[in-house]
Design a protein around this motif. Structure first.
Motif, short mmCIF file in Angstrom:
data_model
loop_
_atom_site.label_atom_id
_atom_site.label_comp_id
_atom_site.label_asym_id
_atom_site.label_seq_id
_atom_site.Cartn_x
_atom_site.Cartn_y
_atom_site.Cartn_z
N ILE A 55 -36.42 -24.99 -72.45
CA ILE A 55 -35.63 -25.75 -73.41
C ILE A 55 -34.22 -25.79 -72.84
O ILE A 55 -33.65 -24.75 -72.51
N GLU A 56 -33.67 -26.98 -72.71
CA GLU A 56 -32.29 -27.12 -72.23
C GLU A 56 -31.43 -27.57 -73.40
O GLU A 56 -31.74 -28.54 -74.09
N ILE A 57 -30.36 -26.85 -73.63
CA ILE A 57 -29.44 -27.14 -74.72
C ILE A 57 -28.11 -27.56 -74.11
O ILE A 57 -27.52 -26.80 -73.32
N LYS A 58 -27.65 -28.77 -74.44
CA LYS A 58 -26.40 -29.29 -73.89
C LYS A 58 -25.44 -29.66 -75.01
O LYS A 58 -25.87 -30.04 -76.10
N ILE A 59 -24.16 -29.56 -74.71
CA ILE A 59 -23.13 -30.02 -75.63
C ILE A 59 -22.01 -30.61 -74.80
O ILE A 59 -21.67 -30.10 -73.74
N ASN A 60 -21.45 -31.70 -75.29
CA ASN A 60 -20.36 -32.38 -74.61
C ASN A 60 -19.06 -31.62 -74.86
O ASN A 60 -18.77 -31.24 -75.98
N LYS A 61 -18.27 -31.42 -73.81
CA LYS A 61 -17.00 -30.69 -73.94
C LYS A 61 -16.03 -31.40 -74.89
O LYS A 61 -15.22 -30.75 -75.55
N ASP A 62 -16.13 -32.70 -74.95
CA ASP A 62 -15.22 -33.47 -75.80
C ASP A 62 -15.68 -33.54 -77.25
O ASP A 62 -15.03 -34.17 -78.07
N TYR A 63 -16.79 -32.90 -77.55
CA TYR A 63 -17.35 -32.98 -78.89
C TYR A 63 -16.43 -32.31 -79.90
O TYR A 63 -15.97 -31.19 -79.71
N LYS A 64 -16.13 -33.01 -80.97
CA LYS A 64 -15.32 -32.47 -82.06
C LYS A 64 -16.21 -32.34 -83.28
O LYS A 64 -16.80 -33.32 -83.74
N PHE A 65 -16.33 -31.13 -83.78
CA PHE A 65 -17.18 -30.88 -84.94
C PHE A 65 -16.30 -30.57 -86.14
O PHE A 65 -15.09 -30.41 -86.01
N LYS A 66 -16.91 -30.45 -87.30
CA LYS A 66 -16.18 -30.18 -88.55
C LYS A 66 -15.22 -29.01 -88.41
O LYS A 66 -14.07 -29.08 -88.80
#
Length: 138
Positions: A55-66
């Motif tokens: 399972i590969e889990i990725k997240i974008n560095k520019d991602y802005k969450f709540k």
């Protein structure tokens, strides 16, 4: 587990045990994986072409969450925890099914052993029409 940082993406991988079915992990229409992705802002890929499956889990560095006080690695760790819980649930369900199969197989073999020892009773053959005529005459 393996971590990497490429360009503008942070990713990590987890191995999937052999006794977990990928279809059960994903769920019908992605109902198991998609809520984890939406809740953590990650993209989850299941790679079955490698051994062991991953399972590969990725997240974008520019991602802005709540909640901007939480780092991207914390979002990935939340996704990992949720996937671990999902994998554990699947393995528990598999164990329960195996136990039920064993119980059913033992019942069938017990019934088969006892049925050989008893004489078969012959039931009189009657059709529904004959039964209706019989009860009308009474």
């Amino acid at each position: 587990m393996q971590n990497s940082i490429r360009n503008s993406t942070i990713s990590t991988t987890m191995e999937i045990s052999e006794n977990v079915e990928v279809g059960k992990l994903i769920g019908r229409g992605g109902r198991n994986i998609k809520p984890i992705e939406r809740g953590t802002g990650t993209c989850i890929y299941i790679n079955t072409k490698v051994n062991p499956r991953q399972i590969e889990i990725k997240i974008n560095k520019d991602y802005k969450f709540k909640d901007e006080n939480i780092s991207l690695w914390e979002w990935i760790n939340k996704a990992i925890c949720q996937i671990d819980n999902l994998l554990e649930d699947i393995e528990v369900r598999n164990r329960k099914k195996d136990i039920e199969k064993e119980k059913n197989n033992s019942r069938i073999s017990d019934q088969h052993a006892t049925s050989r020892n008893h004489k078969k009773r012959r039931m009189p053959h009657t059709t529904k029409a004959r039964q209706v005529r019989y009860f009308k005459n009474i």
